[in-house]
Design an enzyme around this catalytic site. Structure first.
Site, PDB file in Angstrom:
ATOM      1  N   GLN A  77       0.842  -1.197   0.000  1.00  0.00           N
ATOM      2  CA  GLN A  77       0.000   0.000   0.000  1.00  0.00           C
ATOM      3  C   GLN A  77       0.879   1.250   0.000  1.00  0.00           C
ATOM      4  O   GLN A  77       1.107   1.847   1.044  1.00  0.00           O
ATOM      5  CB  GLN A  77      -0.900  -0.030   1.245  1.00  0.00           C
ATOM      6  N   PHE A  78       1.385   1.627  -1.162  1.00  0.00           N
ATOM      7  CA  PHE A  78       2.274   2.793  -1.232  1.00  0.00           C
ATOM      8  C   PHE A  78       1.572   4.076  -0.789  1.00  0.00           C
ATOM      9  O   PHE A  78       2.214   5.029  -0.358  1.00  0.00           O
ATOM     10  CB  PHE A  78       2.877   2.955  -2.629  1.00  0.00           C
ATOM     11  N   THR A  79       0.251   4.117  -0.859  1.00  0.00           N
ATOM     12  CA  THR A  79      -0.476   5.345  -0.495  1.00  0.00           C
ATOM     13  C   THR A  79      -0.402   5.653   0.992  1.00  0.00           C
ATOM     14  O   THR A  79      -0.802   6.741   1.407  1.00  0.00           O
ATOM     15  CB  THR A  79      -1.950   5.279  -0.954  1.00  0.00           C
TER      16      THR A  79
END
Length: 149
Positions: A77-79
């Site tokens: 989950q890079f966000t």
């Protein structure tokens, strides 16, 4: 590295309509890796997540870890590294590029699996995924290897 850890009764991740991973009672972990992360950050968070006592014992107290209570579903989950400081469009400049993030994400999964006797499933790094879960409690914990509280 940042984690959002949720105690769940069930969770699943689908890619292109196919279930890539799921868990019954256990943890759903969203994992975000940033440029400054190292293998030491990964190992610290994996141990912390595996040992976290957020499941109820027979007396209703949070005394049990996922080691005693279930399995884990991990989704990249890079966000989690979004910066909303300026404007209305988040910036993800702190998120690690795939060439750095993928090896650390894979290490995180391996470390968890070694601590949980293999009870770890996952999504696919960089894929468009649909995640569903039933948060139990609700119990949701945020951890950041840069802020070890």
């Amino acid at each position: 590295m940042r984690l959002v850890i949720q105690r769940v009764t069930e969770a699943a991740v689908h890619i292109g309509g196919v279930c890539a991973g799921s868990t019954g009672p256990g943890l759903m972990i969203l994992a975000g890796i940033e440029e400054a992360d190292t293998e030491e950050d990964v190992r610290w968070l994996a141990k912390k997540a595996a040992d976290m006592r957020i499941f109820s014992d027979a007396e209703g107290k949070m005394n049990l870890s996922v080691k005693e209570m279930g399995s884990v579903l991990v989704v990249s989950q890079f966000t989690l590294h979004a910066s909303t400081r300026k404007g209305n469009r988040p910036s993800f400049i702190r998120a690690a590029r795939p060439e750095q993030a993928v090896p650390l994400y894979e290490l995180f999964k391996r470390e968890l699996a070694s601590l949980l006797e293999g009870r770890v499933e996952s999504g696919e790094f960089g894929a468009d995924m649909q995640v569903s879960l039933v948060n139990d409690g609700p119990v949701t914990i945020f951890m950041d290897s840069r802020n070890r509280e």
